[in-house]
Motif scaffolding. Structure first.
Motif, PDB file in Angstrom:
ATOM      1  N   VAL A 184       4.283  -4.418  15.201  1.00  0.00           N
ATOM      2  CA  VAL A 184       4.745  -3.863  13.968  1.00  0.00           C
ATOM      3  C   VAL A 184       4.618  -2.599  14.182  1.00  0.00           C
ATOM      4  CG1 VAL A 184       3.834  -3.352  11.671  1.00  0.00           C
ATOM      5  CG2 VAL A 184       4.193  -5.841  12.500  1.00  0.00           C
ATOM      6  N   THR A 185       5.397  -1.641  13.582  1.00  0.00           N
ATOM      7  CA  THR A 185       5.451  -0.086  13.499  1.00  0.00           C
ATOM      8  C   THR A 185       5.552   0.219  12.151  1.00  0.00           C
ATOM      9  OG1 THR A 185       6.357   1.711  14.252  1.00  0.00           O
ATOM     10  CG2 THR A 185       8.047   0.236  13.814  1.00  0.00           C
ATOM     11  N   THR A 186       4.723   1.253  11.630  1.00  0.00           N
ATOM     12  CA  THR A 186       4.664   1.591  10.215  1.00  0.00           C
ATOM     13  C   THR A 186       4.342   3.114  10.210  1.00  0.00           C
ATOM     14  OG1 THR A 186       3.225   1.149   8.491  1.00  0.00           O
ATOM     15  CG2 THR A 186       1.977   1.451  10.587  1.00  0.00           C
ATOM     16  N   SER A 187       4.645   3.559   8.751  1.00  0.00           N
ATOM     17  CA  SER A 187       4.535   4.882   8.284  1.00  0.00           C
ATOM     18  C   SER A 187       2.874   4.956   8.147  1.00  0.00           C
ATOM     19  CB  SER A 187       5.397   5.422   7.435  1.00  0.00           C
ATOM     20  OG  SER A 187       4.957   4.708   6.190  1.00  0.00           O
ATOM     21  N   ALA A 188       2.068   4.182   8.009  1.00  0.00           N
ATOM     22  CA  ALA A 188       0.672   4.187   7.861  1.00  0.00           C
ATOM     23  C   ALA A 188       0.020   4.881   9.079  1.00  0.00           C
ATOM     24  CB  ALA A 188       0.035   3.010   7.435  1.00  0.00           C
ATOM     25  N   ALA A 231      14.672  -2.542  14.586  1.00  0.00           N
ATOM     26  CA  ALA A 231      13.625  -2.849  13.882  1.00  0.00           C
ATOM     27  C   ALA A 231      14.129  -3.744  12.448  1.00  0.00           C
ATOM     28  CB  ALA A 231      12.934  -1.660  13.140  1.00  0.00           C
ATOM     29  N   VAL A 232      13.093  -4.765  12.182  1.00  0.00           N
ATOM     30  CA  VAL A 232      13.613  -5.718  11.093  1.00  0.00           C
ATOM     31  C   VAL A 232      12.268  -5.781  10.251  1.00  0.00           C
ATOM     32  CG1 VAL A 232      14.030  -8.073  10.508  1.00  0.00           C
ATOM     33  CG2 VAL A 232      14.927  -7.072  12.486  1.00  0.00           C
ATOM     34  N   ASP A 233      12.824  -5.590   8.739  1.00  0.00           N
ATOM     35  CA  ASP A 233      11.470  -5.318   7.794  1.00  0.00           C
ATOM     36  C   ASP A 233      11.326  -6.970   7.256  1.00  0.00           C
ATOM     37  OD1 ASP A 233      13.644  -5.851   6.046  1.00  0.00           O
ATOM     38  OD2 ASP A 233      13.317  -3.893   5.046  1.00  0.00           O
ATOM     39  N   ALA A 266       0.921  -1.069   0.145  1.00  0.00           N
ATOM     40  CA  ALA A 266       0.195  -0.198  -0.128  1.00  0.00           C
ATOM     41  C   ALA A 266       0.853   1.311  -0.101  1.00  0.00           C
ATOM     42  CB  ALA A 266      -1.076   0.036   1.065  1.00  0.00           C
ATOM     43  N   GLY A 267       2.245   1.355  -0.082  1.00  0.00           N
ATOM     44  CA  GLY A 267       3.140   2.058  -0.388  1.00  0.00           C
ATOM     45  C   GLY A 267       3.616   2.606   1.133  1.00  0.00           C
ATOM     46  N   TYR A 268       3.579   1.960   2.170  1.00  0.00           N
ATOM     47  CA  TYR A 268       4.025   2.426   3.537  1.00  0.00           C
ATOM     48  C   TYR A 268       5.155   1.596   4.267  1.00  0.00           C
ATOM     49  CZ  TYR A 268      -0.737   4.372   3.844  1.00  0.00           C
ATOM     50  OH  TYR A 268      -1.784   5.072   3.415  1.00  0.00           O
ATOM     51  N   GLU A 269       6.017   2.182   4.768  1.00  0.00           N
ATOM     52  CA  GLU A 269       6.955   1.344   5.607  1.00  0.00           C
ATOM     53  C   GLU A 269       6.347   0.676   6.668  1.00  0.00           C
ATOM     54  OE1 GLU A 269      10.916   3.201   6.765  1.00  0.00           O
ATOM     55  OE2 GLU A 269      10.072   5.006   6.133  1.00  0.00           O
ATOM     56  N   ALA A 270       6.987  -0.639   6.843  1.00  0.00           N
ATOM     57  CA  ALA A 270       6.544  -1.546   7.946  1.00  0.00           C
ATOM     58  C   ALA A 270       7.609  -2.270   8.372  1.00  0.00           C
ATOM     59  CB  ALA A 270       5.357  -2.536   7.232  1.00  0.00           C
TER      60      ALA A 270
END
Length: 443
Positions: free
Chosen positions: A43-47, A119-121, A18-22
């Protein structure tokens, strides 16, 4: 590369699509990097939270929208939180307000310890702006940024730090340790239930001993009753430690169950109150178990421990110094009074208590094992030591004409006679005794 649970992989993938960092972050990442079994994944996200709700509907719940948290998935779910900066913490527990951000580094900067700010993606890429992996390798806990600020923001982090040290066996970095001590008075503002949870976690850690020995001043904020024990010389040939050192060593020596660890922490709190020095300069603590139980009751009530655990711990504290008479009658009486489960716990308490005494007097381990073996034999023999094992029931006695409280009193009398070996646990004999001895007295 870390192996992420399927639900976590799916969340990261959908957010990125969806275009966000996660990113995965927090304790699960820390434990996985240490080779431990991770707990709950976060989970942490830019959304923004509204986007997370929409993206995962209908399987998303707004469990903490004010702080940017949405829980995704069934069961325990996965908490998904928007990158944020925290405002002031006027209650020293939670931020008064938060500001969402697009920066992962800003989000990690608000966390407690560096080892929890990794953090790990989805592809295994690691973000570690504060040196958490180096601290993991060094097995140390270090606050993110300014240590005093971290603890003043959330005072519960003080006990969390001790819990991590106890569970992971990590040393606390000197500046972080100093800030932790300076901020300890803030613990008085934290809810009792939160304090209880963290203290229990500390006590049940595999490395609880150094935490107890090194931080009684911090633990003494929520538990002021322990402070008189620190450095208190027992003046006894039976002891090689002062009261607090003995407490710490006995706590570490017992199995890591909450009941047993709390019992050992509390079992000798009454010693400073009852200290008596005889003419030969030897220390005695007559009746210290009674004062210890009184202190324990005050503490457990203050921390709002559940009733069942509280009752068991108080029983164990009260009986920790009771003698063990090596006879079948004594074992049956003890089983009748306390039950098998509590007695087995009591033996573990006695073992740990003895292991923390002077080495010359640790031979009591033999007596404790002999007593346990005798108890096992009594139980295997089918000996009666509880009302449920009696060959008669309340209905049998009401059929004879007993009523009300007399029924319970008669059953307890019969059990006492059977336990003492004065009466066989045989239905006819028990009913005859009631008719001839008890019923005749009550009419």
């Amino acid at each position: 590369m870390l192996v992420l649970p399927e639900i976590v992989q799916d969340i990261l993938h959908r957010l990125e699509a969806a275009g966000y960092e996660a990113w995965c972050v927090g304790g699960a990442v820390r434990d996985a990097l240490l080779g431990l079994s991770p707990g709950d994944w976060d989970v942490t996200t830019s959304a923004p939270p509204e986007a997370v709700l929409s993206l995962f509907a209908p399987h998303a719940l707004p469990t903490g929208l004010r702080h940017g948290t949405v829980t995704v998935g069934g069961g325990r779910g996965v908490e998904v939180t928007t990158f944020r900066r925290d405002g002031d913490y006027s209650d020293h527990r939670r931020p008064d307000q938060v500001e969402f951000t697009r920066s992962l580094t800003e989000d990690l900067a608000r966390r407690d310890f560096t080892v929890n700010a990794i953090a790990v993606d989805l592809r295994g890429r690691v973000a570690d702006p504060f040196g958490g992996r180096e601290d993991l390798a060094a097995r140390q806990l270090r606050a993110v940024g300014e240590a005093d600020r971290r603890f003043q923001e959330d005072a519960l982090r003080i006990l969390r730090g001790l819990r991590f040290a106890s569970r992971l066996g990590f040393a606390i970095e000197p500046e972080t340790s100093s800030a932790l001590r300076r901020s300890a008075p803030l613990l008085k503002e934290i809810a009792a239930e939160r304090i209880l949870t963290e203290l229990t976690g500390i006590l049940c850690g595999s490395e609880v001993l150094p935490v107890l020995l090194n931080y009684p001043d911090v633990l003494g904020m929520p538990l002021p009753e322990i402070l008189p024990c620190v450095g208190f010389d027992q003046r006894s040939v039976y002891h090689c430690y002062d009261v607090w050192e003995h407490t710490a060593h006995s706590t570490a020596a017992v199995k890591p169950s909450s009941i047993l660890r709390w019992t050992m922490l509390l079992h000798d709190l009454g010693k400073p109150d009852t200290f008596f020095l005889d003419e030969e300069g030897r220390g005695h603590f007559y009746g210290h178990w009674r004062r210890s139980a009184a202190h324990a009751e005050t503490i457990l009530d203050r921390l709002r421990m559940d009733g069942r655990s509280r009752r068991t711990i108080l029983t164990l504290v009260e009986r920790h110094d009771s003698p063990l008479t090596l006879s079948e009658k004594a074992v049956r009486r003890a089983l009748a009074r306390y039950g098998e489960e509590t007695l087995r716990l009591l033996l573990e308490v006695k073992r740990a208590d003895n292991l923390a005494q002077a080495p010359t007097f640790r031979d009591r381990q033999v007596l404790i094992s002999q007593w346990e073996a005798l108890m096992d034999m009594v139980i295997r023999s089918g000996a009666c030591f509880s009302l449920g094992q009696l060959a008669v029931r309340g209905d049998d006695l009401t059929a004879l004409g007993l009523r009300g409280p007399a029924v319970g009193e008669a059953l307890r009398t019969l059990l006492e006679l059977v336990v003492d070996g004065k009466l066989e646990n045989e239905r006819g004999l028990l009913l005859s005794y009631v008719e001839e001895q008890l019923y005749s007295r009550s009419t």
